[in-house]
Design an enzyme around this catalytic site. Structure first.
Site, PDB file in Angstrom:
ATOM      1  N   ARG A 105       0.830  -1.212   0.000  1.00 30.48           N
ATOM      2  CA  ARG A 105       0.000   0.000   0.000  1.00 30.48           C
ATOM      3  C   ARG A 105       0.868   1.268   0.000  1.00 30.48           C
ATOM      4  NH1 ARG A 105      -3.025  -3.669  -0.646  1.00 30.48           N
ATOM      5  NH2 ARG A 105      -5.105  -3.955   0.255  1.00 30.48           N
ATOM      6  N   SER A 114     -10.622  -0.984   3.790  1.00 27.15           N
ATOM      7  CA  SER A 114      -9.798  -1.081   4.999  1.00 27.15           C
ATOM      8  C   SER A 114      -9.413   0.310   5.473  1.00 27.15           C
ATOM      9  CB  SER A 114      -8.517  -1.866   4.714  1.00 27.15           C
ATOM     10  OG  SER A 114      -8.814  -3.154   4.259  1.00 27.15           O
ATOM     11  N   GLU A 130      -4.880   3.778   6.460  1.00 21.11           N
ATOM     12  CA  GLU A 130      -4.726   3.622   5.006  1.00 21.11           C
ATOM     13  C   GLU A 130      -5.502   4.742   4.299  1.00 21.11           C
ATOM     14  OE1 GLU A 130      -5.415  -0.429   3.175  1.00 21.11           O
ATOM     15  OE2 GLU A 130      -6.565   0.761   1.741  1.00 21.11           O
TER      16      GLU A 130
HETATM   17  N1  EPU Z   1     -10.288 -11.193  10.695  1.00 26.41           N
HETATM   18  C1  EPU Z   1     -10.750 -11.037  11.982  1.00 26.41           C
HETATM   19  N2  EPU Z   1     -11.861 -10.250  12.180  1.00 26.41           N
HETATM   20  C2  EPU Z   1     -12.502  -9.633  11.158  1.00 26.41           C
HETATM   21  C3  EPU Z   1     -12.045  -9.821   9.841  1.00 26.41           C
HETATM   22  C4  EPU Z   1     -10.917 -10.604   9.634  1.00 26.41           C
HETATM   23  O1  EPU Z   1     -10.193 -11.573  12.924  1.00 26.41           O
HETATM   24  O2  EPU Z   1     -13.476  -8.933  11.432  1.00 26.41           O
HETATM   25  C5  EPU Z   1      -9.087 -12.003  10.469  1.00 26.41           C
HETATM   26  C6  EPU Z   1      -9.356 -13.110   9.468  1.00 26.41           C
HETATM   27  O3  EPU Z   1      -9.785 -14.262  10.115  1.00 26.41           O
HETATM   28  C7  EPU Z   1      -8.023 -13.298   8.830  1.00 26.41           C
HETATM   29  C8  EPU Z   1      -7.389 -11.925   8.882  1.00 26.41           C
HETATM   30  O4  EPU Z   1      -8.115 -11.174   9.841  1.00 26.41           O
HETATM   31  O5  EPU Z   1      -7.218 -14.155   9.602  1.00 26.41           O
HETATM   32  C9  EPU Z   1      -7.329 -11.232   7.529  1.00 26.41           C
HETATM   33  O6  EPU Z   1      -8.644 -10.959   7.070  1.00 26.41           O
HETATM   34  P1  EPU Z   1      -8.980 -10.790   5.509  1.00 26.41           P
HETATM   35  O7  EPU Z   1      -8.495 -11.984   4.737  1.00 26.41           O
HETATM   36  O8  EPU Z   1     -10.420 -10.434   5.393  1.00 26.41           O
HETATM   37  O9  EPU Z   1      -8.080  -9.604   4.985  1.00 26.41           O
HETATM   38  P2  EPU Z   1      -7.575  -8.228   5.646  1.00 26.41           P
HETATM   39  O10 EPU Z   1      -6.144  -8.404   6.026  1.00 26.41           O
HETATM   40  O11 EPU Z   1      -8.506  -7.757   6.683  1.00 26.41           O
HETATM   41  C10 EPU Z   1      -6.654  -7.306   3.390  1.00 26.41           C
HETATM   42  C11 EPU Z   1      -6.691  -6.017   2.634  1.00 26.41           C
HETATM   43  C12 EPU Z   1      -8.005  -5.878   1.889  1.00 26.41           C
HETATM   44  C13 EPU Z   1      -8.149  -7.064   0.948  1.00 26.41           C
HETATM   45  C14 EPU Z   1      -8.083  -8.359   1.754  1.00 26.41           C
HETATM   46  C15 EPU Z   1      -8.091  -9.595   0.888  1.00 26.41           C
HETATM   47  C16 EPU Z   1      -5.316  -4.436   3.853  1.00 26.41           C
HETATM   48  C17 EPU Z   1      -5.279  -3.251   4.753  1.00 26.41           C
HETATM   49  N3  EPU Z   1      -6.527  -4.900   3.553  1.00 26.41           N
HETATM   50  O12 EPU Z   1      -7.670  -7.242   4.377  1.00 26.41           O
HETATM   51  O13 EPU Z   1      -7.951  -4.713   1.117  1.00 26.41           O
HETATM   52  O14 EPU Z   1      -9.367  -7.012   0.225  1.00 26.41           O
HETATM   53  O15 EPU Z   1      -6.839  -8.405   2.517  1.00 26.41           O
HETATM   54  O16 EPU Z   1      -6.874  -9.697   0.221  1.00 26.41           O
HETATM   55  O17 EPU Z   1      -4.259  -4.911   3.430  1.00 26.41           O
HETATM   56  C18 EPU Z   1      -8.389  -2.378   1.278  1.00 26.41           C
HETATM   57  O18 EPU Z   1      -7.167  -2.208   1.258  1.00 26.41           O
HETATM   58  O19 EPU Z   1      -9.198  -1.414   1.325  1.00 26.41           O
HETATM   59  C19 EPU Z   1      -8.909  -3.736   1.270  1.00 26.41           C
HETATM   60  C20 EPU Z   1     -10.211  -4.004   1.410  1.00 26.41           C
END
Ligand code: EPU
Length: 337
Positions: free
Chosen positions: A163, A237, A333
């Site tokens: 990012r 995010s 972000e």
């Molecule tokens: N999780 C929780 N609680 C929640 C949601 C998720 O504990 O409410 C845990 C999940 O179980 C998992 C981990 O957090 O172990 C990661 O969750 P997820 O796969 O949904 O991805 P994220 O890290 O929250 C990132 C990006 C998203 C992107 C997704 C999928 C960033 C800041 N965000 O989210 O990007 O869509 O991975 O690749 O890197 C964005 O940047 O706006 C965005 C939506």
């Protein structure tokens, strides 16, 4: 090209906050962009670029000139298996992803449904489900506001990180991306290792996926987990996933053995901010019309008439809770205007 005065920016951002811009202009060509900048210069007004408004939180009225980037255009060059697509900065990212998938081209499918425009994609090196735009990026054309010239930046010149790019830092106030070239492929080169994608393909009974299958899977996952900005205001995010030294993670893991974490190439650890926030009990929190999404703790939401300051207040309280409980700093972000 018309420069309008005192315009509500709510329809221009996905958070949907009401805030007035002193002046707004929509530019559809490079020439109009140059004219808009010249006008701001003559009036001694500050200017800002707004793409899809999907990564911005408005906390008050905006002085100066808001330039809404709507330069369109799609050029295609086919070279064997490679397809080079050059898109105007104002093209909608998801429309371009959909179009490539419809042509049977592969490369962008994991990044379906990311809100925003093409010009904003390199800015914060958008990514999802195991792929970042940097992996398909060839170059972008950039207007240098101080000299008025357009230069082509290759991938190295953009200094992409998680990012991150040079456009968020050194070139923040002087460079405007006007078009971007991506390389996609006629034969499928799929990334299906991300857990959610693998699970979704499995659940759909897909054994040998096509780019269309991956696209459909990602669209389904995002629709299930992330709020649709057309229904609930949000900017995806709100924070980045923090990358911490191994020692920080080791301390955290003594109390939270099941903490999800991703080891980085240099040995540091990326922690999911969603998990940190969720563990602090914020998921589903609501105060007035401002809140934390009930299915993704990393997404702050505007249920209707929340003000930017209310969202920012929740964000700061989340940062402070995460700092206290885990000793980890959450970095925003989303850009705050
Ligand atoms: N999780 C929780 N609680 C929640 C949601 C998720 O504990 O409410 C845990 C999940 O179980 C998992 C981990 O957090 O172990 C990661 O969750 P997820 O796969 O949904 O991805 P994220 O890290 O929250 C990132 C990006 C998203 C992107 C997704 C999928 C960033 C800041 N965000 O989210 O990007 O869509 O991975 O690749 O890197 C964005 O940047 O706006 C965005 C939506």
């Amino acid at each position: 090209m018309t420069i309008d005065r005192n315009i509500d920016l709510a329809p221009y951002t996905t958070f949907g906050m009401h805030a007035a811009a002193e002046h707004v202009v929509v530019v559809t060509t490079l020439d109009e962009l140059r004219q808009a900048l010249a006008w701001a210069h003559e009036q001694a007004l500050p200017w800002r670029i707004l793409g899809g408004g999907s990564n911005v939180l408005l906390t008050g009225d905006v002085s100066g000139l808001v330039i809404v980037m709507r330069i369109a255009g799609r050029d295609v060059t086919i070279d064997g298996d490679d397809v080079l697509i050059t898109c105007g900065a104002g093209e909608v990212w998801h429309d371009i992803v959909t179009w490539t998938v419809e042509q049977g081209w592969s490369g962008l499918e994991n990044m379906a449904l990311i809100p925003g425009t093409i010009g904003a994609a390199p800015m914060q090196n958008i990514g999802a489900y195991g792929v970042e735009q940097a992996s398909c990026f060839v170059s972008c054309d950039v207007l240098d506001v101080t000299t008025g010239t357009v230069t082509t930046f290759d991938r190295d010149a953009c200094a992409f990180g998680y990012r991150e790019s040079v456009f968020k830092h050194a070139l923040r106030d002087t460079a405007i991306i006007v078009s971007v070239t991506y390389r996609v492929h006629q034969t499928a080169r799929l990334v299906t290792s991300y857990r959610d994608v693998a699970d979704e393909l499995h659940a759909r009974g897909v054994q040998v996926p096509t780019p269309r299958d991956v696209f459909d899977a990602v669209v389904a996952i995002r629709k299930r987990k992330l709020p649709d900005p057309a229904e609930i205001g949000n900017a995806g995010s709100f924070f980045k996933n923090p990358v911490v030294p191994r020692a920080t993670y080791d301390t955290l893991a003594t109390s939270y053995q099941d903490a999800p974490h991703y080891v980085q190439a240099d040995g540091s650890i990326k922690l999911p901010a969603a998990w940190l926030i969720d563990t602090c009990g914020w998921k589903g929190y609501r105060s007035g019309d401002a809140g934390v999404h009930a299915r993704q703790a990393l997404v702050l939401v505007n249920y209707g008439s929340a003000r930017g300051a209310e969202i920012l207040d929740i964000a700061q309280r989340i940062q402070s809770d995460v700092r206290e409980r885990f000793g980890v700093e959450l970095e925003r972000e989303v850009n705050v205007w």
